[in-house]
Design a protein around this motif. Structure first.
Motif, PDB file in Angstrom:
ATOM      1  N   THR A 150      16.306  -1.015  65.178  1.00  0.00           N
ATOM      2  CA  THR A 150      17.335  -2.382  65.385  1.00  0.00           C
ATOM      3  C   THR A 150      18.866  -2.071  65.156  1.00  0.00           C
ATOM      4  N   ALA A 151      19.166  -1.370  63.963  1.00  0.00           N
ATOM      5  CA  ALA A 151      20.503  -1.141  63.856  1.00  0.00           C
ATOM      6  C   ALA A 151      20.957  -0.024  64.941  1.00  0.00           C
ATOM      7  N   ALA A 152      20.117   0.885  65.337  1.00  0.00           N
ATOM      8  CA  ALA A 152      20.722   1.588  66.300  1.00  0.00           C
ATOM      9  C   ALA A 152      21.047   0.794  67.774  1.00  0.00           C
ATOM     10  N   CYS A 153      20.248  -0.023  68.057  1.00  0.00           N
ATOM     11  CA  CYS A 153      20.464  -0.882  68.910  1.00  0.00           C
ATOM     12  C   CYS A 153      21.740  -1.626  69.188  1.00  0.00           C
ATOM     13  N   ALA A 154      21.778  -2.261  67.854  1.00  0.00           N
ATOM     14  CA  ALA A 154      23.060  -3.129  67.744  1.00  0.00           C
ATOM     15  C   ALA A 154      24.405  -2.085  67.930  1.00  0.00           C
ATOM     16  N   LEU A 155      24.369  -0.693  67.319  1.00  0.00           N
ATOM     17  CA  LEU A 155      25.307  -0.033  67.321  1.00  0.00           C
ATOM     18  C   LEU A 155      25.661   0.308  69.004  1.00  0.00           C
ATOM     19  N   GLU A 156      24.563   0.612  69.464  1.00  0.00           N
ATOM     20  CA  GLU A 156      24.902   0.942  71.105  1.00  0.00           C
ATOM     21  C   GLU A 156      25.304  -0.155  71.939  1.00  0.00           C
ATOM     22  N   ASN A 157      24.925  -1.248  71.424  1.00  0.00           N
ATOM     23  CA  ASN A 157      25.266  -2.384  72.302  1.00  0.00           C
ATOM     24  C   ASN A 157      26.466  -3.320  71.555  1.00  0.00           C
ATOM     25  N   ASP A 158      27.158  -2.433  70.782  1.00  0.00           N
ATOM     26  CA  ASP A 158      28.455  -3.125  70.155  1.00  0.00           C
ATOM     27  C   ASP A 158      28.384  -4.444  69.735  1.00  0.00           C
ATOM     28  N   ILE A 159      27.210  -4.697  68.988  1.00  0.00           N
ATOM     29  CA  ILE A 159      27.023  -5.840  68.280  1.00  0.00           C
ATOM     30  C   ILE A 159      27.317  -5.961  66.832  1.00  0.00           C
ATOM     31  N   SER A 160      28.457  -6.543  66.600  1.00  0.00           N
ATOM     32  CA  SER A 160      28.675  -6.644  64.896  1.00  0.00           C
ATOM     33  C   SER A 160      28.922  -7.989  64.630  1.00  0.00           C
ATOM     34  N   PHE A 161      28.463  -8.366  63.494  1.00  0.00           N
ATOM     35  CA  PHE A 161      28.663  -9.623  63.071  1.00  0.00           C
ATOM     36  C   PHE A 161      28.234  -9.891  61.529  1.00  0.00           C
ATOM     37  N   SER A 162      28.759 -10.830  60.809  1.00  0.00           N
ATOM     38  CA  SER A 162      28.155 -11.055  59.311  1.00  0.00           C
ATOM     39  C   SER A 162      27.270 -12.353  59.543  1.00  0.00           C
ATOM     40  N   TYR A 163      26.554 -12.395  58.340  1.00  0.00           N
ATOM     41  CA  TYR A 163      25.591 -13.638  58.253  1.00  0.00           C
ATOM     42  C   TYR A 163      25.450 -13.704  56.681  1.00  0.00           C
ATOM     43  N   LYS A 164      25.318 -15.041  56.453  1.00  0.00           N
ATOM     44  CA  LYS A 164      25.245 -15.481  54.893  1.00  0.00           C
ATOM     45  C   LYS A 164      23.787 -15.677  54.847  1.00  0.00           C
ATOM     46  N   CYS A 165      23.027 -14.839  54.038  1.00  0.00           N
ATOM     47  CA  CYS A 165      21.646 -14.955  53.765  1.00  0.00           C
ATOM     48  C   CYS A 165      21.376 -15.933  52.547  1.00  0.00           C
ATOM     49  N   ASP A 166      20.546 -16.776  52.802  1.00  0.00           N
ATOM     50  CA  ASP A 166      20.297 -17.826  51.802  1.00  0.00           C
ATOM     51  C   ASP A 166      18.901 -17.593  51.380  1.00  0.00           C
ATOM     52  N   GLY A 167      18.148 -16.429  51.663  1.00  0.00           N
ATOM     53  CA  GLY A 167      16.984 -16.179  51.370  1.00  0.00           C
ATOM     54  C   GLY A 167      15.783 -16.649  52.383  1.00  0.00           C
ATOM     55  N   LYS A 168      16.122 -17.347  53.339  1.00  0.00           N
ATOM     56  CA  LYS A 168      15.287 -17.917  54.280  1.00  0.00           C
ATOM     57  C   LYS A 168      16.191 -17.923  55.543  1.00  0.00           C
ATOM     58  N   THR A 169      15.493 -17.921  56.974  1.00  0.00           N
ATOM     59  CA  THR A 169      15.940 -18.427  58.097  1.00  0.00           C
ATOM     60  C   THR A 169      14.798 -19.110  58.915  1.00  0.00           C
ATOM     61  N   ALA A 170      15.336 -19.982  59.573  1.00  0.00           N
ATOM     62  CA  ALA A 170      14.383 -20.757  60.607  1.00  0.00           C
ATOM     63  C   ALA A 170      14.391 -20.325  61.995  1.00  0.00           C
ATOM     64  N   VAL A 171      13.299 -19.941  62.671  1.00  0.00           N
ATOM     65  CA  VAL A 171      13.137 -19.517  63.979  1.00  0.00           C
ATOM     66  C   VAL A 171      12.260 -20.539  64.491  1.00  0.00           C
ATOM     67  N   GLY A 172      12.600 -21.477  65.337  1.00  0.00           N
ATOM     68  CA  GLY A 172      11.752 -22.484  65.851  1.00  0.00           C
ATOM     69  C   GLY A 172      11.410 -23.374  64.831  1.00  0.00           C
ATOM     70  N   ASP A 173       9.858 -23.478  64.638  1.00  0.00           N
ATOM     71  CA  ASP A 173       9.289 -24.075  63.535  1.00  0.00           C
ATOM     72  C   ASP A 173       8.681 -23.283  62.479  1.00  0.00           C
ATOM     73  N   THR A 174       9.221 -22.051  62.517  1.00  0.00           N
ATOM     74  CA  THR A 174       8.667 -20.857  61.543  1.00  0.00           C
ATOM     75  C   THR A 174       9.984 -20.509  60.694  1.00  0.00           C
ATOM     76  N   VAL A 175       9.429 -20.430  59.274  1.00  0.00           N
ATOM     77  CA  VAL A 175      10.527 -20.058  58.405  1.00  0.00           C
ATOM     78  C   VAL A 175      10.269 -18.640  57.704  1.00  0.00           C
ATOM     79  N   PHE A 176      11.206 -17.772  57.966  1.00  0.00           N
ATOM     80  CA  PHE A 176      11.016 -16.428  57.571  1.00  0.00           C
ATOM     81  C   PHE A 176      11.984 -16.223  56.181  1.00  0.00           C
ATOM     82  N   SER A 177      11.409 -15.397  55.460  1.00  0.00           N
ATOM     83  CA  SER A 177      12.418 -15.388  54.054  1.00  0.00           C
ATOM     84  C   SER A 177      12.529 -13.645  53.758  1.00  0.00           C
TER      85      SER A 177
END
Length: 496
Positions: free
Chosen positions: A242-269
């Motif tokens: 996934t990191a290789a894909c980001a580097l090759e597609n020049d995707i760079s961003f910052s994100y604040k991790c609060d321990g959980k993230t919601a995708v639709g009605d599913t919560v991942f941690s």
């Protein structure tokens, strides 16, 4: 005391005379006389596997020697038996000889008047890799097992002719013909010693530049499951992709991790709902932040991720030769990744993605080789009957990352070892790079979920020579189970 000794000597003499008489009857009776029409009767002394060699030319199999004797139903052979066999063994041999045909028995020495041959058996920890029982190397080469035989003349009724010493047929048994594998004998020993306390799992070492397999350990070695080639839940080592894909597609961003993230009605941690705070790609790899990689995957999209995965060989077969290919990994389909929940799982190596340790090691080789993919190599050369070598062809190389991005990714993986989850893999003297994983399996034992734990590492990170993958079944964590094994391997490699 004297009477007992005398009595015992008499008993032994009587038994010996009786045996000689029986064999003499067999050898001299009319049932085994010469006929005008002849055929042959073959006695198989031993069978050997097709010969395989380490890269230095030493034998992998057929490497333990002993002796076997062919004993004929004649008095001259019988007179030799008491020198090498016990009374009980002689009685068994004599009974077998009473059928009128030679028998084959192990013997401790070749210093006898019996027809004796040096024979081979196999003592190797590489059974899972080479055995036909595990659909290994011996199932996929153009050589067959060889038999060491002795041929005797018999008449038209199948009766053995007296006075025939037999004709050896041993040319194919002692042949040098075989295949030289890329495996390194010393490195195999290092990997085995480093993993001696591993209960269930595998270790694979590859040449970072050539993608040649150098060592392959499967535990326990009493089974015929080649775990290095089998697919497992892969977990966070897939974040390298996934990191290789980001580097090759020049995707760079910052994100604040609060321990959980919601995708639709599913919560991942993240593991144990750990709050990592502000993360960039470098930080997220070091901390193995699931939340960051989930959001990174949503930005990259399914097409970019699948395209990158396939470039690295995921979802494709690995061909060792024209007759042997293995399915080294499985990927979710494009339609399945329309689900953002599946895409989220895909980003950190869970869900429907599965991979073999071989494929993970191949991914490392691609990164270590400046972004150039080479199909893993196992066959180095064909050894001909006369001892000459014919090099085996390997597949062409393909660039799948820019060299600059591959170097950046290696530095990020170095940070994982230096400051992140893989600190157990490093020492002050041995600079490595890599990624840990603790992969959920969906399988439970005594109410607790079982995990596949991983460490996928490169050594040395600044000029890669070796890519090493350690995978433990039913483990605790990649840091606890696998990093110490990797570190031991590296320390032993330094002493070569």
């Amino acid at each position: 005391m004297f009477r007992r000794t005398t009595s015992l000597a008499c008993v032994i003499s009587i038994i010996f005379c009786a045996i000689c008489g029986r064999v003499g009857y067999i050898a001299l009776s009319e049932f085994y006389s010469v006929s005008d029409e002849y055929n042959s009767y073959s006695v198989v002394v031993a069978t050997s596997q097709p010969q395989l060699y380490f890269r230095d030319g030493t034998k992998i199999n057929n490497n333990v020697s002993s002796y076997r004797a062919v004993i004929r139903p004649v008095t001259s052979d019988l007179s030799e038996l008491q020198k090498f066999y016990s009374k009980r063994e002689i009685a068994v041999i004599t009974k077998e000889l009473s059928e009128g045909y030679p028998v084959v028995k192990n013997i401790d020495s070749n210093d006898s008047n019996l027809k004796t041959f040096k024979v081979y058996s196999t003592d190797t920890s590489l059974n899972q890799l080479i055995s036909s029982d595990s659909s290994g190397v011996l199932s996929h080469i153009d050589l067959k097992p060889a038999k060491l035989k002795v041929n005797y003349l018999v008449d038209a009724k199948g009766r053995m002719l007296t006075g025939d010493d037999g004709k050896d047929d041993s040319l194919s048994y002692y042949t040098r013909e075989g295949y030289v594998l890329t495996l390194d004998r010393e490195m195999q020993s290092i990997a085995e010693n480093s993993a001696q306390d591993m209960k269930s799992g595998c270790v694979i070492i590859m040449n970072a530049k050539t993608a040649e397999m150098l060592a392959c350990v499967n535990k326990p070695d009493s089974t015929y499951i080649n775990k290095s080639f089998s697919n497992y839940n892969v977990g966070s080592v897939f974040k390298i992709l996934t990191a290789a894909c980001a580097l090759e597609n020049d995707i760079s961003f910052s994100y604040k991790c609060d321990g959980k993230t919601a995708v639709g009605d599913t919560v991942f941690s993240c593991q144990k709902e750990h709050r990592h705070g502000i993360q960039n790609l470098n930080d997220a790899l070091a901390n193995s932040c699931n939340c960051y990689f989930i959001n990174l995957a949503l930005k990259l999209g399914r097409n970019n991720l699948l395209k990158t995965a396939k470039k690295f060989g995921f979802g494709e077969s690995i061909a060792f030769n024209e007759s042997w290919s293995i399915n080294s990994s499985t990927l979710p389909g494009e339609k399945e990744l329309y689900s953002k929940g599946e895409l989220a799982l895909f980003s950190f190596g869970q869900g429907r993605v599965m991979s073999s340790p071989l494929q993970v090691c191949s991914m490392l080789c691609t990164v270590s080789n400046g972004g150039v993919y080479k199909c893993p190599v196992l066959f180095k050369a064909k050894k001909e009957v006369n001892g000459s070598l014919t090099e085996c062809k390997s597949s062409e190389s393909t660039r799948v990352m820019t060299e600059n991005n591959a170097d950046r990714l290696l530095l990020q993986l170095r940070n994982v070892v230096e400051n992140g989850t893989a600190v157990n893999a490093d020492t002050k003297e041995h600079k490595s790079a890599g990624k840990t994983a603790t992969a959920q399996t969906g399988q439970f034992k005594d109410g607790a979920e079982m995990f596949n734990t991983w460490f996928a590492g490169v050594y040395p990170y600044d000029d890669p020579e070796y890519c090493i993958v350690v995978m433990c079944e039913n483990g605790t964590s990649g840091a606890a189970d696998c990093c110490p094994i990797f570190r031991t391997i590296v320390e032993m490699l330094e002493k070569r």
